[in-house]
Design a protein around this motif. Sequence first.
Motif, short mmCIF file in Angstrom:
data_model
loop_
_atom_site.label_atom_id
_atom_site.label_comp_id
_atom_site.label_asym_id
_atom_site.label_seq_id
_atom_site.Cartn_x
_atom_site.Cartn_y
_atom_site.Cartn_z
N ARG A 284 0.83 -1.21 0.00
CA ARG A 284 0.00 0.00 0.00
C ARG A 284 0.87 1.26 0.00
NH1 ARG A 284 -4.54 -2.27 -1.75
NH2 ARG A 284 -5.35 -3.88 -0.33
N ARG A 285 1.99 1.22 0.69
CA ARG A 285 2.92 2.35 0.75
C ARG A 285 4.28 1.87 0.24
NH1 ARG A 285 -0.08 6.95 1.30
NH2 ARG A 285 -1.71 6.61 2.86
N PRO A 286 4.45 1.74 -1.08
CA PRO A 286 5.64 1.05 -1.62
C PRO A 286 6.97 1.72 -1.30
CG PRO A 286 4.36 2.12 -3.36
CD PRO A 286 3.52 2.17 -2.13
N LEU A 287 7.03 3.06 -1.29
CA LEU A 287 8.31 3.72 -1.02
C LEU A 287 8.65 3.71 0.47
CD1 LEU A 287 8.39 6.75 -3.48
CD2 LEU A 287 9.17 4.39 -3.79
N ARG A 288 7.66 3.94 1.31
CA ARG A 288 7.88 3.92 2.75
C ARG A 288 8.39 2.54 3.18
NH1 ARG A 288 2.82 4.74 6.67
NH2 ARG A 288 2.56 6.57 5.31
N LEU A 289 7.68 1.50 2.77
CA LEU A 289 8.09 0.14 3.14
C LEU A 289 9.40 -0.24 2.47
CD1 LEU A 289 4.61 -1.64 2.94
CD2 LEU A 289 5.90 -1.07 5.01
N GLY A 290 9.59 0.24 1.24
CA GLY A 290 10.82 -0.10 0.52
C GLY A 290 12.06 0.46 1.18
N MET A 291 12.03 1.74 1.59
CA MET A 291 13.20 2.33 2.23
C MET A 291 13.42 1.75 3.62
SD MET A 291 14.33 4.01 -0.23
CE MET A 291 15.82 4.45 0.66
N LEU A 292 12.33 1.40 4.30
CA LEU A 292 12.47 0.70 5.59
C LEU A 292 13.16 -0.64 5.36
CD1 LEU A 292 11.85 0.56 8.63
CD2 LEU A 292 9.64 -0.47 8.04
N GLY A 293 12.76 -1.35 4.31
CA GLY A 293 13.38 -2.63 3.99
C GLY A 293 14.85 -2.47 3.65
N MET A 294 15.21 -1.42 2.91
CA MET A 294 16.61 -1.21 2.55
C MET A 294 17.48 -0.98 3.78
SD MET A 294 17.11 -1.61 -0.65
CE MET A 294 18.82 -1.11 -0.53
N SER A 295 16.94 -0.32 4.80
CA SER A 295 17.73 -0.02 5.99
C SER A 295 18.18 -1.28 6.72
CB SER A 295 16.92 0.87 6.95
OG SER A 295 15.83 0.16 7.52
N ALA A 296 17.52 -2.40 6.45
CA ALA A 296 17.86 -3.65 7.14
C ALA A 296 19.27 -4.13 6.84
CB ALA A 296 16.84 -4.74 6.78
N LEU A 297 19.86 -3.67 5.73
CA LEU A 297 21.23 -4.10 5.42
C LEU A 297 22.22 -3.59 6.46
CD1 LEU A 297 22.96 -5.62 3.30
CD2 LEU A 297 23.44 -3.38 2.29
N ALA A 298 21.85 -2.55 7.20
CA ALA A 298 22.75 -2.04 8.24
C ALA A 298 23.02 -3.09 9.31
CB ALA A 298 22.13 -0.79 8.88
N ILE A 299 22.09 -4.04 9.49
CA ILE A 299 22.27 -5.07 10.53
C ILE A 299 23.44 -6.00 10.20
CG2 ILE A 299 21.15 -6.92 11.84
CD1 ILE A 299 18.47 -5.56 11.19
N PRO A 300 23.45 -6.66 9.03
CA PRO A 300 24.61 -7.51 8.73
C PRO A 300 25.90 -6.73 8.57
CG PRO A 300 23.14 -7.38 6.83
CD PRO A 300 22.40 -6.78 7.98
N LEU A 301 25.83 -5.48 8.11
CA LEU A 301 27.06 -4.67 8.03
C LEU A 301 27.65 -4.47 9.41
CD1 LEU A 301 26.19 -1.89 5.39
CD2 LEU A 301 27.62 -3.92 5.08
N THR A 302 26.80 -4.20 10.40
CA THR A 302 27.26 -4.03 11.78
C THR A 302 27.87 -5.32 12.31
OG1 THR A 302 25.57 -2.35 12.20
CG2 THR A 302 26.58 -3.38 14.12
#
Length: 418
Positions: A284-302
């Motif tokens: 329903r909110r493709p950009l909001r959810l999409g950018m939230l999803g992209m931020s998840a890469l910070a976890i394995p980088l950490t």
Amino acid sequence: MGRVKKALAALQDRGFRWFFLARTLTLVTGSMSSIALAFAVLSIDNDAGALSIVLTAFTVANIVFLLLGGVVADRLPRALVIQTSYVVDILSIGTTAALLFTHTATVPLLAGLAALNGASAAFVMPAMQGLIPQLTTPGHLQQANALLSFARSATTIAGPVVAGGIVALAGPAWVMVIQAAGWALAIVFLALVRLPPPVRGQRAGLFHDLHDGWREFWSRPWLWIVVLAFMVLNAIHAGAWGVAGPYIAKNDPLLGIAGWGWVVSAEGAGVLVMTLLLLWLPLRRPLRLGMLGMSALAIPLTLLGVHPSVLLLVAAAFVAGAGVEVFSTGWNVTMMEQIPEEKLSRVSSYDMLGSFVAMPIGTLAFGWLIARADVTALMVGSAIVYAVIALGTMLVPSIWRMGRATAPAEREPVSDGV
């Protein structure tokens, strides 16, 4: 059966079915040939520098021709643009195979042929982006993009395995032959797609079209802000994940090379699982959810910098892969719904250029930093910057509020005229 029918709804559109078959075929054979090319180069010169020359030749040529590719794809029938590019690919791939069969291949020759492939891909990518909305109904756009993502992620996992076996048994040249055959069959499939002629307005030439595409691109803050963000995000991903990740794996026994293989596979599995979910779950909110999803890469980088445990990284990479796919599908759907069809390829070429242009810089920068900086500080710092940029884009009202477009409910796509 009803849920399956809904998930595969885009395949009800005849034009999309032929396109999906063509795209899947090129994804399968293309994923195989990338592995074969790497081994072909290393068989000539067993030096990572030689391989980087060939790969860089592809990337640079692709970036140089992207804007021209977008203009051409908006001016000419997009299926024809793709078919013509595939003919160029067949010639270059066939030449590569012939050079390998006759043992006359050299690194400069392969780099030149790779550059030709990169230039050809610069016409294919914008054309495909503009073609999909012409092949399916607005209500099927999310399923169409999820199906294409599923094919891409599945072949990314399986293709290299098959290619490795063929290279080991018969040599890399035969993989090139298979790719050329796949491209030829894809041309036939695309010939079965019938589309209306491109919308032709008053055009003053190439630079007018480029300016028109730029004006369309710059008039939408949600678009250029996300592209600027990805200029940095992709550079970090290419450097921190693509360069620093393998380096840490090789030098930290807690992870190891085999462990890194599991981590990368988990990222691909996350993409694959999410594509299946997105066949049913509407964004329903493709950009909001999409950018939230992209931020998840910070976890394995950490985790790479703090505690590169295989199990923790596998779980984090799976989540990150799923998040990347939420963005990918959401972004493609938003672009296809919000950008006028006759300008979509040009706008997509600006998107791709901005998103890709800094990736070589990220690769070189992290290659230099990883040998000189504290690894923990480098990876944690990269993760923080990555998360701040990804989440920060959601402060832009048009990104936060962007929903699905209200499109004509069930217009029929133009397909093969049957």
